[in-house]
Design an enzyme around this catalytic site. Sequence first.
Site, PDB file in Angstrom:
ATOM      1  CG  HIS A   1      -1.378   1.146   1.526  1.00 38.94           C
ATOM      2  ND1 HIS A   1      -3.156   1.406   1.529  1.00 38.94           N
ATOM      3  CD2 HIS A   1      -1.037   2.102   1.551  1.00 38.94           C
ATOM      4  CE1 HIS A   1      -3.324   2.577   1.363  1.00 38.94           C
ATOM      5  NE2 HIS A   1      -2.223   3.604   1.933  1.00 38.94           N
TER       6      HIS A   1
ATOM      7  CG  ASP B   1      -8.665  -1.614  -1.165  1.00 38.73           C
ATOM      8  OD1 ASP B   1      -8.948  -2.384   0.425  1.00 38.73           O
ATOM      9  OD2 ASP B   1      -8.216  -0.492  -1.155  1.00 38.73           O
TER      10      ASP B   1
END
Length: 424
Positions: A177, A303
Amino acid sequence: MSELLLKNARIVDPARNIDEIGDIAVADGVIVEAASLKSPEVIDLTGKVLSPGFIDVHVHLRQPGNTTAETIASGTAAAAAGGFTSIVAMPNTNPSADTAGAIEYLRRIADEQGMVKVLPCGNMTKGGKGEEMAGIGSLKNAGVVALSDDGKCIQDHGLMRHVVEYAKSFNLPILDHCEETTLASGGVMNEGKWSVLLGMNGIPGASEELIIARNIIFARQINWKIHMQHVSTKDSVDMLRRARAKGVPVTGEATPHHLSLTDECVKKFDTNYKMNPPLRSEEDRQALIQGIADGTITVIATDHAPHTQTAKLVEFDHAPFGIIGLETALPVCFTQLVVPGIITIPQLISKFTTGPADVLGLENYSLSIGNPADITVFDPEAKYTVDKNTFRSKARNTPFDGMKVQGRINLTVVDGKIVFREGC
Ligand code: DOR
Ligand code: ZN
């Protein structure tokens, strides 16, 4: 002995470059020769597309810790309904998936209650706090397939370099991330024209791009696989393209929402447009689409980030980041990318199959004889309106409710077992 004969489908198998009408036979959980079947259940799939099962490398299941938002049972049911046969479970649960015990817990519940295969991802650092490395060797022994601190990003570059070296020695890809926090902190949406107009704090693209640059440097110097999660800006795509052209072992994923929505949506003040990284500009969105089309971005990942209605029903500034995506991924991407002719059906399927399989190092991810019968079937002509009340997920935080889409999942098969069937 359970047998299935899936007849007259358009079989698209990107790993073997196959795109042809035919039949797929299944017995005892694996793909077999049709001639070997004795008394199979026959399903006619005329007009439908059949492929290896979709893989989502980026899913939040919320168990343990926030089972009002999602559970392993409900999240994997949503995955099945979305055509996903394997999902990678992000470790930002509570407690974090940073120990062998946490991974064993996930695997046990997934074995008992999971509708699809749950591939555990362990933390890079203890508690995902970015301070101290997690016990990567014991995570590997417990069965993790990758490492990530998703939701957060290691800011200490010395520590990150060390993690990449360890990940390499344990043969574990890193899913990162990418977010530099001195630039991002306090932001709630993309920094740009719309954040100025709406008077909201912005998250600049540079926050992502700095970390992408760092990761490319480490991936090249250490010669290890770093996968960039939810890539959202034009400059990120450009850096990834250049690095890949030079043979640096980096990959990237785009989400259905970054491919279909922009920061202008935030003017509705609907918290279902709040996620991290945020929706970006139209120029960024077009660059992501270009990256998908030219092969710079090899993976589409959702996600899937469930939050309760109570958590999301607050002012935009105060809402948590994240939206769900498992049950809308195929129709949203089919509508955005295939219907207008930007990419072909086999290209789209590769982003859900060979692309993610390659990130995880899964070899021969295909419908070859003898392989596990993990199969996804969808109708490329079906048009419908997304209705969040039909979702298997416990959560409803989607920006796609009411959207008119084309492309509908009909059948999901995991190890030869039908886990979702609708319209065939
Ligand atoms: O929007 C997001 N939600 N982005 C993340 O990185 C984490 C995720 C979550 O866990 O809710
Ligand atoms: Zn993330």
